[in-house]
Scaffold this motif. Structure first.
Motif, PDB file in Angstrom:
ATOM      1  N   ILE A 103       0.491  -5.073   3.580  1.00  0.00           N
ATOM      2  CA  ILE A 103      -0.701  -5.694   4.165  1.00  0.00           C
ATOM      3  C   ILE A 103      -0.643  -7.195   3.930  1.00  0.00           C
TER       4      ILE A 103
ATOM      5  N   MET B 158      -8.606   2.836  -1.842  1.00  0.00           N
ATOM      6  CA  MET B 158      -7.487   2.174  -2.493  1.00  0.00           C
ATOM      7  C   MET B 158      -7.836   1.770  -3.921  1.00  0.00           C
TER       8      MET B 158
ATOM      9  N   SER C 232      -5.504  -8.337  -6.987  1.00  0.00           N
ATOM     10  CA  SER C 232      -6.105  -7.735  -8.172  1.00  0.00           C
ATOM     11  C   SER C 232      -7.062  -6.626  -7.774  1.00  0.00           C
ATOM     12  N   GLY C 233      -6.862  -5.443  -8.326  1.00  0.00           N
ATOM     13  CA  GLY C 233      -7.793  -4.351  -8.047  1.00  0.00           C
ATOM     14  C   GLY C 233      -7.670  -3.784  -6.634  1.00  0.00           C
ATOM     15  N   GLY C 234      -6.672  -4.193  -5.872  1.00  0.00           N
ATOM     16  CA  GLY C 234      -6.492  -3.678  -4.515  1.00  0.00           C
ATOM     17  C   GLY C 234      -6.814  -4.730  -3.463  1.00  0.00           C
ATOM     18  N   PHE C 235      -6.465  -4.444  -2.200  1.00  0.00           N
ATOM     19  CA  PHE C 235      -6.665  -5.402  -1.122  1.00  0.00           C
ATOM     20  C   PHE C 235      -8.151  -5.580  -0.822  1.00  0.00           C
ATOM     21  N   ASP C 236      -8.575  -6.811  -0.678  1.00  0.00           N
ATOM     22  CA  ASP C 236      -9.964  -7.121  -0.351  1.00  0.00           C
ATOM     23  C   ASP C 236      -9.940  -8.312   0.593  1.00  0.00           C
ATOM     24  N   LYS C 237     -10.160  -8.043   1.875  1.00  0.00           N
ATOM     25  CA  LYS C 237     -10.011  -9.100   2.878  1.00  0.00           C
ATOM     26  C   LYS C 237     -11.036 -10.214   2.687  1.00  0.00           C
TER      27      LYS C 237
ATOM     28  N   ASP D 101       0.854  -1.189   0.000  1.00  0.00           N
ATOM     29  CA  ASP D 101       0.000   0.000   0.000  1.00  0.00           C
ATOM     30  C   ASP D 101       0.892   1.241   0.000  1.00  0.00           C
TER      31      ASP D 101
ATOM     32  N   ARG E  59     -12.169 -11.348   0.007  1.00  0.00           N
ATOM     33  CA  ARG E  59     -11.821 -12.151  -1.155  1.00  0.00           C
ATOM     34  C   ARG E  59     -10.463 -12.831  -0.996  1.00  0.00           C
ATOM     35  N   GLY E  60      -9.497 -12.104  -0.433  1.00  0.00           N
ATOM     36  CA  GLY E  60      -8.129 -12.590  -0.385  1.00  0.00           C
ATOM     37  C   GLY E  60      -7.444 -12.348  -1.714  1.00  0.00           C
ATOM     38  N   SER E  61      -6.171 -12.770  -1.810  1.00  0.00           N
ATOM     39  CA  SER E  61      -5.491 -12.615  -3.095  1.00  0.00           C
ATOM     40  C   SER E  61      -6.073 -13.641  -4.062  1.00  0.00           C
TER      41      SER E  61
ATOM     42  N   LEU F  52      -5.187   2.519  -8.513  1.00  0.00           N
ATOM     43  CA  LEU F  52      -4.351   1.334  -8.416  1.00  0.00           C
ATOM     44  C   LEU F  52      -3.058   1.545  -9.116  1.00  0.00           C
ATOM     45  N   LEU F  53      -2.081   0.880  -8.655  1.00  0.00           N
ATOM     46  CA  LEU F  53      -0.836   0.876  -9.378  1.00  0.00           C
ATOM     47  C   LEU F  53      -1.082   0.077 -10.612  1.00  0.00           C
TER      48      LEU F  53
ATOM     49  N   SER G 246      -1.955   0.861  -4.906  1.00  0.00           N
ATOM     50  CA  SER G 246      -1.426  -0.352  -4.316  1.00  0.00           C
ATOM     51  C   SER G 246      -0.962  -1.326  -5.375  1.00  0.00           C
TER      52      SER G 246
ATOM     53  N   GLU H   9      -2.102 -11.204   4.156  1.00  0.00           N
ATOM     54  CA  GLU H   9      -3.365 -11.814   3.702  1.00  0.00           C
ATOM     55  C   GLU H   9      -4.489 -11.640   4.746  1.00  0.00           C
TER      56      GLU H   9
ATOM     57  N   GLY I 199      -3.118  -3.744  -9.788  1.00  0.00           N
ATOM     58  CA  GLY I 199      -3.134  -4.220  -8.406  1.00  0.00           C
ATOM     59  C   GLY I 199      -2.328  -5.497  -8.245  1.00  0.00           C
TER      60      GLY I 199
ATOM     61  N   ASN J  85      -8.572  -0.142 -14.993  1.00  0.00           N
ATOM     62  CA  ASN J  85      -8.678  -1.603 -15.028  1.00  0.00           C
ATOM     63  C   ASN J  85      -9.765  -2.070 -15.989  1.00  0.00           C
TER      64      ASN J  85
ATOM     65  N   ARG K 240     -18.018 -15.365  -1.508  1.00  0.00           N
ATOM     66  CA  ARG K 240     -18.376 -14.159  -0.743  1.00  0.00           C
ATOM     67  C   ARG K 240     -19.502 -13.396  -1.428  1.00  0.00           C
TER      68      ARG K 240
END
Lengths: 326, 358
Positions: A94, B1, A148-153, A60, A155-157, B5-6, A65, A96, A181, B265, B161
């Motif tokens: 950050i 965020m 992808s697209g930024g951190f999303d808890k 971040d 979803r996870g990586s 994005l980067l 990110s 996981e 991302g 994106n 989710r």
């Protein structure tokens, strides 16, 4: 001549690699032919995915990110140069599980898009093995991870499966699709070893480019020493003379420089340098005149570290700071 | 965020600039190539019989899941939005059905229930659970010819989710800034081109007075009334036009879908589903067909249906409705149709003009 030798080696190696221990047999088939072959890929992937995921992080930068991957227990991270963006910059890592850690960017290679970051908080971090022997071969099954697209808890990586579809000296290409991302995130072989770092994409879904780990191995020491290598497109070197400190001073009769003014919200103010402080040394060199300080700063750039030895009301003090941008 | 994005730079030129030493894998053996997808022949046979291709005229617009032997098919509702049922055709295996009835719509899940006159079809067999480890193979519709379905393989790629409505569910109107405090606060100044409000016939100058029968006076009242509602839900909006009090059924949409500008994106992703957020629960995978190849079944290696493809979200993420939810939706829609057909007053489906979706 050199090139010829390299070609011969490249041709000879696949034979050797086939015999490498732990290498899934399915990599040496042109394509999976049946359910058993498909399950061999799935079994290998699912058995190493947990470890790979634990070591994959989001980088971040406040303004955006990217991703990265931890390669040592004490928190050394490999990422892309266009993610770290410079050397000795403070960033947040950050994990996981959402835990945030302080980190600093080390060196980068602006021509190949390779960079290192180090977590500065002490701890034992999950990490993965780097393939230092360059064993990945065209057509190997690989998987990518990244935020992808930024951190999303929730979803996870995101994990994607694909094959190595193109191999060149400083770039490997897979058909694991990447998006913003993911930059700086890891590409793994089916044994869970790091073989590349996500760098860039083409318009087509099949064009996803990664920096091979051989580029990191080649640059390892320079990256560890926080060097800014090359003048490539992936990061811009801060210009000399454009660094900013944010104080005014005059020569002090008893030696050193007396601070006459500190600008609000400047790097000097943030380091708690105050009016009236006497600056005695900069990075180990005695300070005598205002011009001398200016000359020294002119040779430095944004992000360069400064350490002042100083006194306030007769008591010794040390200020550590980094030059800001003018 | 998410806003900044980067980016992953697009470097099309570098691909060819790496010199003669580069080795390249022939496309036949790339992950989506026929040399690899041939390994999914057992699953392809299931897709051939238990998936449907939905056409508008001659254009393929979506795929579908066959859920009964008697011609019941589920597809992605937003892909057939606004199309008259008379213009739809459905192909299952090698048979093309041109009489297609739109039986019902589930706006929350974005699922439409189609029916064709058929018998003896092979509906999908549901998998026992969608809770499989990430990295598990899944198979879905790829391209198709008139007679032959093709498939693509991929893996389950993230946690199951909810996908909240991107930007929140909204009417799609911009309200005029009142000149005085005593002026009406909720007069429409503009309507987004793609909004549900525009679809429902609202116009600039209309004053919004109620939502779902409850009076609204301020922007906060509207926000409160729309909070926790999902994209796709239809709500009653009361409004005043030239001293006349009227109501309209407005379909809520994700703010993001109505935006005029694409994110970086999205530009990179090229083809993606228009409706790709606001799903109560999804199973994520990495099979990236075209957005018009959404709507079909997602199979496991046993050929069982583990979900229904509902959105190509972007360049690296695809969403499917997990099998547990899909079973419930299918059951609900089949029951609903049964109740409707059982009503003695209802005319036979043939006599009834096929409803179009709004």
């Amino acid at each position: 001549m050199k090139r010829l030798i390299a070609c011969v080696l490249a041709a000879a190696l696949p034979g050797l690699a086939a015999a490498a221990p732990g290498r899934p047999y399915v990599n040496d088939k042109k394509a999976p032919e049946n359910r058993k072959d498909l399950e061999a890929i799935q079994t290998a992937l699912t058995s190493v995915l947990g470890k790979a995921r634990a070591a994959t992080v989001c980088i971040d930068l406040g303004q955006g990110s990217g991703s990265g991957v931890i390669v040592s227990e004490d928190g050394l991270i490999l990422t892309a140069a266009h993610v770290s963006g410079g050397v000795r910059k403070d960033v947040t890592v950050i994990m996981e599980d959402g835990k945030k850690l302080k980190a600093v960017t080390l060196g980068l290679n602006s021509e190949t898009d390779a960079a290192m970051i180090r977590i500065t908080e002490e701890g034992k971090y999950p990490f993965i093995e780097v393939d230092r022997e360059d064993t990945a071969r065209l057509g190997d099954w690989v998987f990518s991870l990244g935020h992808s697209g930024g951190f999303d808890k929730e979803r996870g990586s995101v994990v994607r499966l694909g094959r190595l579809v193109r191999m060149a000296e400083s770039t490997i290409q897979s058909d694991c699709t990447l998006i913003g991302g993911d930059s700086g995130g890891p590409l793994f072989d089916l044994q869970g070893r790091l073989i590349g770092i996500h760098s860039r994409v083409g318009q087509q879904l099949q064009v996803n480019m990664h920096v091979p780990t051989s580029v990191f191995v080649k640059n390892w020491d320079a990256l560890l020493k926080s060097e800014f290598v090359g003048e490539g497109p992936f990061a811009k070197k801060p210009e000399k003379g454009k660094g900013f400190l944010g104080l005014a001073s005059e020569a002090h009769p008893d030696g050193g420089l007396k601070v006459t003014k500190v600008g609000k919200d400047t790097p000097a103010a943030k380091a708690d340098i105050r009016e009236g402080d006497i600056l005695l040394k900069l990075n180990g060199t005695d300070l005598k005149t205002r011009e001398q300080l200016q000359e020294t700063l002119k040779e430095m750039a944004e992000g360069d570290p400064l350490e002042f030895a100083a006194t306030r009301d007769g008591k010794p003090l040390t200020f550590k700071l980094k030059l800001g941008a003018r | 965020m998410h806003a900044n994005l980067l980016f992953i730079p697009l470097f099309a030129t570098l691909v060819c600039a790496t010199g003669s030493r580069a080795q390249s894998l022939e496309s036949n053996f790339r992950t989506t190539g026929p040399g690899v997808t041939a390994a999914f022949e057992p699953q392809r046979l299931v897709i051939q019989q238990s998936s449907a291709v939905v056409y508008q005229g001659r254009d393929e617009i979506a795929y579908g899941v066959v859920i009964s032997p008697d011609g019941d098919v589920l597809t992605k509702a937003s892909e057939i939005k606004g199309i008259d049922a008379a213009k739809l055709a459905v192909t299952i295996d090698q048979t093309k059905y041109t009489a297609v009835e739109i039986v019902g719509i589930d706006p929350v899940w974005d699922v439409a229930h189609l029916r064709v006159k058929a018998s003896g079809l092979k509906p999908v067999v549901y998998a026992p659970t969608s809770a499989v480890p990430q990295g598990t193979w899944v198979v879905a519709n790829g391209a198709t010819s008139r007679t032959k379905r093709r498939v693509l393989g991929g893996i389950v790629s993230a946690k199951i989710r909810e996908i909240p409505t991107a930007g929140g569910a909204a009417l799609g109107v911009t309200l005029a800034q009142p000149k005085k405090k005593s002026d009406p606060q909720l007069v429409i100044e503009e309507l987004s081109e793609k909004s549900g409000a525009k679809e429902a016939g609202l116009q600039p100058g209309d004053e919004i007075t109620a939502i779902e029968g409850k009076p609204v006076k301020t922007r906060e009242d509207i926000a409160k009334a729309l909070k926790d509602r999902k994209a796709g839900a239809i709500i009653k909006v009361g409004y005043r036009r030239k001293n006349e009090n009227l109501t309209a059924d407005v379909r809520l949409m994700a703010r993001e879908e109505m935006a005029d500008q694409m994110s970086r994106n999205d530009q990179m992703s090229g083809d993606f589903s228009e409706r790709r957020s606001g799903f109560p629960r999804i199973l994520q995978h990495d099979i990236l067909g075209a957005s018009r190849s959404v709507g079909g079944p997602l199979l496991d290696l046993d050929g069982r249906c583990i979900g229904m493809n509902i959105a190509r979200a972007n360049r690296s993420e695809s969403f499917a409705i997990p099998v547990e939810d899909l079973k419930a939706i299918a059951g609900r829609m089949l029951n609903h149709a049964k109740d409707r057909d059982a009503e003695p007053a209802a005319p036979a489906p043939d006599a009834q003009p096929a409803p179009s979706i709004d």
